[in-house]
Structure formats: C-alpha cells, structure tokens
Design a protein around this motif. Sequence first.
Motif, PDB file in Angstrom:
ATOM      1  N   GLY A   1       0.795  -1.222   0.000  1.00 19.17           N
ATOM      2  CA  GLY A   1       0.000   0.000   0.000  1.00 19.17           C
ATOM      3  C   GLY A   1       0.821   1.262   0.000  1.00 19.17           C
ATOM      4  O   GLY A   1       0.306   2.355   0.228  1.00 19.17           O
ATOM      5  N   ASN A   2       2.116   1.126  -0.281  1.00 18.21           N
ATOM      6  CA  ASN A   2       3.035   2.264  -0.232  1.00 18.21           C
ATOM      7  C   ASN A   2       3.064   2.948  -1.596  1.00 18.21           C
ATOM      8  O   ASN A   2       3.730   2.495  -2.522  1.00 18.21           O
ATOM      9  CB  ASN A   2       4.432   1.789   0.170  1.00 18.21           C
ATOM     10  N   THR A   3       2.321   4.023  -1.728  1.00 16.33           N
ATOM     11  CA  THR A   3       2.243   4.727  -3.007  1.00 16.33           C
ATOM     12  C   THR A   3       3.535   5.451  -3.359  1.00 16.33           C
ATOM     13  O   THR A   3       3.697   5.916  -4.497  1.00 16.33           O
ATOM     14  CB  THR A   3       1.092   5.740  -2.983  1.00 16.33           C
ATOM     15  N   ALA A   4       4.444   5.551  -2.401  1.00 15.05           N
ATOM     16  CA  ALA A   4       5.719   6.214  -2.693  1.00 15.05           C
ATOM     17  C   ALA A   4       6.601   5.336  -3.577  1.00 15.05           C
ATOM     18  O   ALA A   4       7.478   5.829  -4.269  1.00 15.05           O
ATOM     19  CB  ALA A   4       6.442   6.546  -1.386  1.00 15.05           C
ATOM     20  N   LYS A   5       6.357   4.030  -3.521  1.00 18.54           N
ATOM     21  CA  LYS A   5       7.127   3.122  -4.365  1.00 18.54           C
ATOM     22  C   LYS A   5       6.476   3.006  -5.733  1.00 18.54           C
ATOM     23  O   LYS A   5       5.289   3.232  -5.900  1.00 18.54           O
ATOM     24  CB  LYS A   5       7.209   1.744  -3.709  1.00 18.54           C
TER      25      LYS A   5
ATOM     26  N   LYS B   1     -10.217  -8.382  -0.202  1.00 17.24           N
ATOM     27  CA  LYS B   1     -10.842  -8.864   1.025  1.00 17.24           C
ATOM     28  C   LYS B   1     -11.081 -10.365   0.909  1.00 17.24           C
ATOM     29  O   LYS B   1     -11.368 -10.866  -0.176  1.00 17.24           O
ATOM     30  CB  LYS B   1     -12.169  -8.149   1.262  1.00 17.24           C
ATOM     31  N   PRO B   2     -10.996 -11.081   2.021  1.00 17.06           N
ATOM     32  CA  PRO B   2     -11.278 -12.524   1.979  1.00 17.06           C
ATOM     33  C   PRO B   2     -12.689 -12.785   1.455  1.00 17.06           C
ATOM     34  O   PRO B   2     -13.648 -12.100   1.841  1.00 17.06           O
ATOM     35  CB  PRO B   2     -11.142 -12.956   3.444  1.00 17.06           C
ATOM     36  N   GLY B   3     -12.809 -13.746   0.574  1.00 21.90           N
ATOM     37  CA  GLY B   3     -14.111 -14.116   0.060  1.00 21.90           C
ATOM     38  C   GLY B   3     -14.618 -13.259  -1.075  1.00 21.90           C
ATOM     39  O   GLY B   3     -15.678 -13.548  -1.652  1.00 21.90           O
ATOM     40  N   LYS B   4     -13.892 -12.204  -1.428  1.00 21.59           N
ATOM     41  CA  LYS B   4     -14.290 -11.362  -2.547  1.00 21.59           C
ATOM     42  C   LYS B   4     -13.251 -11.475  -3.642  1.00 21.59           C
ATOM     43  O   LYS B   4     -12.108 -11.053  -3.468  1.00 21.59           O
ATOM     44  CB  LYS B   4     -14.463  -9.906  -2.130  1.00 21.59           C
TER      45      LYS B   4
ATOM     46  N   PRO C   1      -5.404 -11.303   0.986  1.00 22.46           N
ATOM     47  CA  PRO C   1      -6.203 -10.250   1.610  1.00 22.46           C
ATOM     48  C   PRO C   1      -5.344  -9.034   1.965  1.00 22.46           C
ATOM     49  O   PRO C   1      -4.161  -9.163   2.290  1.00 22.46           O
ATOM     50  CB  PRO C   1      -6.759 -10.927   2.872  1.00 22.46           C
ATOM     51  N   SER C   2      -5.953  -7.868   1.828  1.00 18.55           N
ATOM     52  CA  SER C   2      -5.332  -6.573   2.171  1.00 18.55           C
ATOM     53  C   SER C   2      -4.272  -6.134   1.179  1.00 18.55           C
ATOM     54  O   SER C   2      -3.466  -5.247   1.483  1.00 18.55           O
ATOM     55  CB  SER C   2      -4.742  -6.592   3.592  1.00 18.55           C
ATOM     56  N   GLN C   3      -4.262  -6.711  -0.014  1.00 17.20           N
ATOM     57  CA  GLN C   3      -3.391  -6.213  -1.066  1.00 17.20           C
ATOM     58  C   GLN C   3      -4.049  -5.001  -1.736  1.00 17.20           C
ATOM     59  O   GLN C   3      -5.268  -4.929  -1.840  1.00 17.20           O
ATOM     60  CB  GLN C   3      -3.132  -7.297  -2.109  1.00 17.20           C
TER      61      GLN C   3
END
Length: 518
Positions: free
Chosen positions: A127-131, A173-176, A151-153
Amino acid sequence: MLWLSHRRITVFLAVVIGSLILLPISISAQQETTENDDTSGTPHPHADSCSWTGGACEWDYNMQMMTATFLNDKKETFYAYVEPDVSTFYNQSEGQLQPVQPDFTGMFVKFVNMGPKMVRVLWIPNGNTAKDPLEICDIEPFGSCGTASYPSQHFQLAWPDNLDLVLERFTTKPGKNVYVYDAFRGSYEKAYRKLKPEDFQHYMMQYNNNLFNKHYKEKTGREWLALYGQKFPPRFHMWQADSLGQTHVVTTKEIHFVEYPPEEELAKGVSLYGPRPEEITRNRKHRDTHATMELHLTVLSCAPRVFEIKHFLSDLEVDHLLKVAEQKNLETSTTRAGDYAKVTQEESTRTSTNTWIGRHQDIILDAIYRRAADVMKIDERLFRRRRKTEIPEFTESMVDISESLQLVHYDVGQQYTPHHDFAMPRLVKGQPSRFATLLLYLNDEGLRGGETTFPMWRNAETSKRLDVKPEKGKALLFYNLLPDGNYDELSMHAARPVLQGEKWLANLWVWDPVLAHG
C-alpha cells in the motif's frame, strides 16, 4: 442472450428515462429442491457431444437450478454447481464434519473493465504509493484479467498512458474475488447515451454478469469468475470425486511400450492426422503382450477434483520423453496473467526450464496422447488435427483441443509458486479456457521436494496443503473448471522447491472450448 437488442434497449430506455423509474434486474436463487428442480429429464446442453466422450452425457448430481429474471421480465434458468458437504467426502452424513480453514490465505482476483478504453491494473506493494507500482495486466474495453493476491493487497487502475491518473482503487478482502471498474458508475442509461451500440451490448453483458455473480454466490458460496451467457458447462466428461480414496477404472487398448521401435521408425514421426493402421500394427510387437490394461484413478481431493493415476507411463516411455527433451533446447519457463508472479512478493514465481513436444513427434508420443484421451473419456481424434469427415458434428474448429506436451525441468531450489492454469479469456463467444490438466511425473530417484501441492483443498482433517509426491510414471489429473462452467478457484496448485536432485515433469492441457494454439 442476456443483453437486449439495440432496438429493444432503445424502447426500454425511452420509457425508463421518460418516467425516471429504473426497472430492477433480479435473480432469485431457489434454495430448496422442488419438483421443478429435477434435472433428470432436462437435456444436457451439450447432448450432441456424447459421441466424443465415450458415454452418455449426464448432469452432475450436485447441480441445482437457479431462475434468473432480467430486463423486460425475461427469465432464464441456470444450473449451478453446489459443492457437497465436506462430510460426504468421508462417506458420512451431511453435517457430521466441518471443513478446516487452510493455513494458506492466497486467492484469485478478477478485475473487470466496464469502460470503452483500455485500463492498466497496478499493484501497490504494502500500500506504499511512494514506491513504483508494479504492472499486473492491461484490460481491453469491457474485458477482464485475473491474477493472484492475498487479503489486504492494494491495487489501482489507471490509463496506460497516464499512470498518475487513478481511476479506481481496490483493497482485496477474503471471500471477494471480483473487482469492477465501471466508467458509468452503474448507470446503463448514461452508458447507452455515450456508447456505440456494440459497446453498449458489451457493457450490458458485464452489467448482467455482475448481478448474476451476487446471486450465484448466495446459491453456491463462491463467486462467479466466468462470463454468464458466454461460458457454458464443459462438454467433456468430468470424473466424479464423491469421496476421498474413491477409485475409477479405465480400460484402455493403449498399452505400454516396453521396448524401443527401430530408430528409423521413430524418426519418421506420425502424420498430423495420426498414424496409419499399418504403422500401429507394425509397432504392436514393441508393446506389452496384453490386449488392454487398466488404469486406476484414485481421488486425492474432492474439491478441487484431483486424481492420482499410478503406472500411467512405462519406464521406457518415461526414458523416451527424457531422451527427446535432451535433444531439445530447454528455455526459461514463463507465466501468464493469472499466475501468481507479481503479487506474492517473490523474486521469481517460476524458475524452471521447459520445452514442447508435439503428438506427431513419433509413435510413442502418439500412444501417450491416446492413453490420455482414454483416461479423460474423450475421443482421441479431438487430440489431433482432424479430417473433415472425422467427427463432423464438432464444428467449432479443426484444431486439436490439447496443447503440445510441455516438458519441465527443475533444479535444486527451483519451483512454481501457487497459480491457476486458467486465465480470463477475451470477449469471445464460449470463453476458451483450459478445462483439464494432466501432469506426468518422469523421475523420483534421488529427488527430495518438488511436490505438487493444492493449498486450498477442502477437507475436514488438516489446515495443511495437499502434497502429491512425484513418482516415476505416475499421472495426476485435475480440473480447472466446475461442472457449471465456472472457474474453480480451489484448483490453485504449486510446484514446491526441489531440495535435492532434480525433477522432470510433463504437462498436458486440454481446452474447452478450444482455442487455436501453436
């Protein structure tokens, strides 16, 4: 078809826009089995393919009916595959056992572009937009692509020529599994005004697919990864996997080669249309003395459907494949969109080398293909180029439904991280995809590691992955599709790192429907 003709849409939208009333599109999933849900008298959608499969076309008995209502009160029925209760995998009554949540949290994600321009999917590590974001895939207008995730990517969509302009952001999200970019924010009225008629039909195709996905999940517990109205149930036989350890027996005339034919015989190769009868007769003496042999398909996993077939290849046939591989130049193996290359934070997802061998290489290769066709209960003529007089009812293509055999070599430390063998097709009728995978193990002596694993398999005993140990001559069959035509997320698999020695493997992929390939 689910989308309406341009004329009907024009009439409908005139009413809708004039009254500012939006008519709902709904799909009701029937949860209880009624007398109308009985599929025993319902014609199989591919009933004319029975002659290709070596038997009667039968509905999978885990298919349940859904009724869909679309615009203008148009109703359609769909038979969805509902995964059996895990207790039945152990021959127990439903509700006696509970599935164990796997340790592995990976998932398949599908991105849908509901806009008239190509978009690029970018992964934002941590989630690091600086990279700098990593490019995953480009999605054509009204198309889709798939890849791996956890999950959480974090992902974002942008124009390929302007990556700074973010169109949409997603956090998995898990399951989506399905994430949609809708350029018109769900307003098909606006889409109708802005798009060309053909583009609007494609928009409505994805629009209805999104609605269908919600109710398919209510019915089955999983998301619809395919394209409704375009992806149909497989036409070819699928072995049942009712319980662990269940065994199916196939009797084949494609007996083992136990000695080499003369070198000049092998050098001839065989025709793209298969060997002539006299070639088969001439080489019969180099094969086993029995007229037939039995192959046993043992269920290792019910979900996904995975079958172990010991002694599929003779020692001579294994040695022959390795000898052919040695004569070719091995190249670095590649991956496709849908593999887990870019979001697993691994330096390299596939580190093996490979080469390709066609069925027409020689008479031994031809026999292996014929045996594979028998194991899958598919007419072997579909595994090669056909004359117009051969299976004329198969009008889709004269191209064979199987790919060339891929020979793969792994050295110590090399692996293939979790991935699927299916990928999101382009917007073409039928949605061509890999239907089944047959793995052939070519060595085991001195080998440690290199197991084929299924980290998402459903069971009631362990959270650990299912590991299949390489054994010389053994085959492993699994399906990438479900009986209703959906892609099977649980078919995710991996090649574990080789810890000692080396590993040789061959892959045979079978398509349904077929895609012209090299």
